[in-house]
Motif scaffolding. Structure first.
Motif, PDB file in Angstrom:
ATOM      1  N   ASP A   1      -0.478   1.839  53.378  1.00 30.63           N
ATOM      2  CA  ASP A   1       0.071   2.301  54.516  1.00 30.63           C
ATOM      3  C   ASP A   1       1.500   3.291  54.275  1.00 30.63           C
ATOM      4  N   ALA A   2       1.843   3.125  53.116  1.00 35.40           N
ATOM      5  CA  ALA A   2       3.011   4.150  52.649  1.00 35.40           C
ATOM      6  C   ALA A   2       2.539   5.774  52.665  1.00 35.40           C
ATOM      7  N   TYR A   3       1.194   5.787  52.749  1.00 39.50           N
ATOM      8  CA  TYR A   3       0.589   6.930  52.749  1.00 39.50           C
ATOM      9  C   TYR A   3       0.392   7.692  54.257  1.00 39.50           C
ATOM     10  N   PRO A   4       0.322   8.902  54.587  1.00 39.54           N
ATOM     11  CA  PRO A   4       0.001   9.219  55.953  1.00 39.54           C
ATOM     12  C   PRO A   4      -1.225   8.577  56.319  1.00 39.54           C
ATOM     13  N   ALA A   5      -1.096   8.322  57.646  1.00 41.18           N
ATOM     14  CA  ALA A   5      -2.431   7.530  58.445  1.00 41.18           C
ATOM     15  C   ALA A   5      -3.602   8.188  58.065  1.00 41.18           C
ATOM     16  N   ASP A   6      -4.227   9.536  57.938  1.00 40.05           N
ATOM     17  CA  ASP A   6      -5.517  10.009  57.478  1.00 40.05           C
ATOM     18  C   ASP A   6      -5.558   9.587  56.080  1.00 40.05           C
ATOM     19  N   THR A   7      -4.716   9.636  55.243  1.00 40.90           N
ATOM     20  CA  THR A   7      -4.923   9.403  53.802  1.00 40.90           C
ATOM     21  C   THR A   7      -5.268   7.821  53.571  1.00 40.90           C
TER      22      THR A   7
ATOM     23  N   PHE B   1      -8.664   6.679  54.680  1.00 41.10           N
ATOM     24  CA  PHE B   1      -9.464   7.121  53.464  1.00 41.10           C
ATOM     25  C   PHE B   1      -9.443   6.191  52.418  1.00 41.10           C
TER      26      PHE B   1
END
Lengths: 175, 542
Positions: A24-30, A33
């Protein structure tokens, strides 16, 4: 060692939550995926997180430095070249394990003995975070080394092409 | 602070980024992810407008006052001229099939690198200014106004696309996102917003005939150096021809191979093959110091610039009176040749339809362009038993093959390089099927992004490719990554160094030359790199 037993018994659930926070450190769309794509070639980033389980085992055991770094490298090597994450985000996932454990056993931590064990266990997590920092810095240094080498080679070749370099014998130039 | 409890402290740490949609998430231009701005003299060489010093990290990009008008007019012009671009603007239904297919999205983790979102960056402005729905409904219809931030966002992300076209393979409508990137980059050039890694090679190429800016005598000097190197290894002195009128074939390859390792070994490989064909079959192949560049960074600038740089190929072939053109190992060079050259600078009716004079094979696929890829040419020679090869000389190699985006998706060449590899070495292992052939993953540094300052972009974008190499390395002990592209040869070594340091990089014809038994050769103990040949270490002493 009641905390250890608790952690061992609940390993799967803890690692799952830990994984989720790390991604979840990544943006939501990433992050959506990374969590859903199971093919390791289509999703090499997600694939690296399979190392969280073995890392958790190391925390429960002797904390072998060599094994730990071998599990950390694949994860951190990726994050070290992803400027979308800050440096602290790149290795912050280690510390999020504290959050997972504290939230998972709130009731149990009212027992002072277990709480004391937690303090010791959290020191291990801190140590893991410091190792992660070493690994992160090594990866970053490697990136700069690769950049510097490319630049140096190009300059060297340009001088060579312009005939500005003279070969000297191994024992130095003749004077 | 002192009053906070540990739990509260932890709760204050923000583990998750904002969950706003792409349109409402501001773009931050990050170091390591972009290339430096074009130097003014390089922009001026081709007479492109607004040459100036500017820095992508500065607030002020020193744009002309009417920049917005220029962009919208540039967009209108291209929508009218290029039917495909107009169609690609209209037909996307945002199904998301392309979203996770881009190496830059997979590697960087940035959702604006999903091909659909990257295209939306531009499409949203198209809707706003060129469609009724967008004009009336605005954001509801996915439209937004062109602002300075939008322009900067375009620049940042359209230079995070290598035009590799992997996404287009998965698009049910066949939208070619590379063409959208090409249009965006054309528009940047209307404002002097090119990157230097493209502008300077283009300028060099226009002035001296190749990206490296090598003048004819320096080009020949380097080749003379290769002649000496080859003689040292093989005992045979090859004699490359330059600008030879009446030669059978004109040979054109990327200049990078003449000056950068490991491409230099591929260049020596070409020279050895040419020599072999001359001695055995009397075939006359010539290099050119005028058409001394196969690559074409004009392709990453605009249609017009691409055409100007490409023109020298046919011009030189005509001047020298050759029968047809043989092209070296390159990627984007072949997309330009295969898809644009014949209509752009043709018809080349002064050339013959390419026939291999040694085997009689007609290269039907090159009927129009009159230009054959050397992997096809060599595969044909091997198929007809025309090369005397000893693949054992490459027994120390366990090889895998990286399909270059442009030769695979741009011209459908999958089997010829593999056929050649399997005939010149004994250990070949393909990477998993969703990483090769038409689904190949980009090297992460194509389309002019192979600078040093954007190393993080290159290393993260190259991750899916490196990950598949790592797999065959661990499973089969692969130690050599072969490719048929000069940019690959330049950029895969640092990529391997970071992700799979046990694997080295080679061009196809380096391996061909090492396996080739050349008439009159001495007992070879080392290969072109000066490394010991397996089982031959003691031969020299006998």
């Amino acid at each position: 060692m009641r905390l250890d037993n608790l952690l061992k018994r609940n390993k799967d659930a803890i690692v799952k939550k830990w994984l989720s926070l790390a991604i979840d450190a990544y943006p939501a769309d990433t992050s959506k995926f990374i969590k859903s794509q199971k093919d390791p070639f289509a999703n090499p980033v997600g694939n690296t997180f399979s190392n969280l389980g073995p890392l958790f085992d190391e925390l429960l055991n002797e904390m072998d430095y060599k094994s730990i770094t071998s599990y950390l490298y694949p994860i951190i090597r990726v994050r070290a070249v992803q400027p979308i994450l800050s440096s602290s985000q790149s290795i912050g996932f280690i510390l999020s394990l504290k959050k997972v454990i504290r939230e998972s056993f709130k009731k149990e931590f009212s027992d002072n003995d277990i709480l004391k064990e937690l303090l010791v266990f959290e020191l291990k997590i801190d140590e893991l975070a410091l190792i992660a920092f070493d690994v992160y810095m090594k990866c970053r240094e490697q990136v700069y080394e690769i950049k510097a080498n490319e630049e140096r080679n190009r300059t060297f070749r340009a001088f060579e092409r312009a005939g500005l370099l003279a070969e000297t014998s191994a024992d130095g130039p003749s004077l | 602070m002192a009053n906070l409890k540990p739990d509260e402290l932890i709760a204050r740490i923000d583990y998750t980024p904002p969950s706003t949609g792409w349109m409402d998430t501001p773009t931050v231009i990050r170091a390591g992810m972009f290339c430096y701005a074009a130097k003014p003299p390089s922009v001026e060489t081709l007479g492109l407008p607004y040459a100036r010093e500017w820095n992508p990290l500065d607030d002020d990009w020193k744009l002309p006052a009417n920049w917005k008008e220029i962009v919208l007019e540039g967009l209108r012009d291209r929508l009218e001229r290029f039917r495909s671009f107009k169609v690609f603007m209209d037909i996307c239904v945002r199904c998301g099939a392309c979203a996770d297919k881009c190496h830059f999205f997979i590697g960087t983790g940035d959702p604006k690198n999903m091909p659909v979102v990257r295209a939306e960056l531009l499409r949203s402005v198209y809707r706003n200014d060129f469609t009724k729905a967008g004009k009336i409904l605005g954001k509801l219809a996915g439209a937004r106004e062109l602002t300075l931030d939008v322009l900067k966002e375009w620049w940042y992300y359209f230079f995070q696309c290598t035009e590799c076209r992997r996404c287009s393979v998965f698009c049910p409508y066949g939208i070619d996102t590379a063409e959208i990137t090409m249009m965006a980059r054309e528009i940047f050039n209307l404002l002097g917003l090119n990157i230097d890694w493209i502008a300077t090679p283009v300028s060099n190429c226009y002035k001296t005939g190749n990206h490296m800016g090598i003048q004819p005598h320096a080009f020949k000097d380097m080749m003379d150096f290769f002649v000496d190197e080859i003689e040292e290894v093989t005992g045979v002195r090859v004699e490359p021809q330059f600008n030879k009128k009446g030669a059978d074939i004109l040979f054109i390859t990327p200049s990078g191979d003449v000056f950068g390792d490991p491409g230099t070994f591929t260049a020596m490989g070409y020279m050895i093959l040419h020599h072999y064909l001359k001695v055995n079959y009397g075939l006359s192949i010539t290099w050119s110091t005028y058409a001394s560049e196969g690559g074409n960074f004009g392709f990453f600038t605009s249609n017009e610039v691409m055409k100007r740089l490409n023109a020298k190929m046919y011009a030189e072939a005509k001047r020298l009176g050759v029968k047809w053109i043989l092209g070296g190992e390159c990627g984007h060079m072949w997309r330009v040749i295969n898809q644009y050259m014949a209509t752009m600078n043709g018809p080349a009716d002064f050339l013959e339809e390419p026939v291999n004079p040694i085997t009689g094979t007609k290269f039907e696929n090159a009927k129009v362009t009159k230009m054959v890829h050397i992997a096809e040419f060599t595969a044909d020679l091997i198929k007809h038993g025309k090369l005397n090869l000893d693949p054992k000389r490459n027994d120390h190699l366990k090889v895998t093959f990286h399909d270059s985006c442009n030769t695979s998706r741009g011209m459908g060449m999958f089997d010829e390089p593999r056929y050649v590899i399997k005939n010149v070495c004994n250990n070949f292992y393909d990477m998993p099927i969703n990483c090769i052939r038409e689904q190949t993953f980009c090297c992460g540094s194509g389309s002019g992004l192979n600078a040093s300052e954007d190393m993080e972009l290159r290393l993260s974008g190259g991750l899916p490719r490196a990950n598949a190499v790592k797999y065959v390395h661990e499973k089969h002990g692969v130690n050599m990554l072969a490719c048929v592209c000069a940019i690959d040869r330049a950029v895969l070594p640092p990529l391997m160094q970071y992700w799979v340091p046990e694997v080295d990089v080679t061009g196809l014809h380096e391996m061909v030359a090492n396996a080739l038994i050349i008439p009159g050769e001495k007992k070879k103990t080392v290969n072109l790199r000066g490394e010991d040949l397996p089982g031959m270490e003691d031969e020299a002493d006998e």
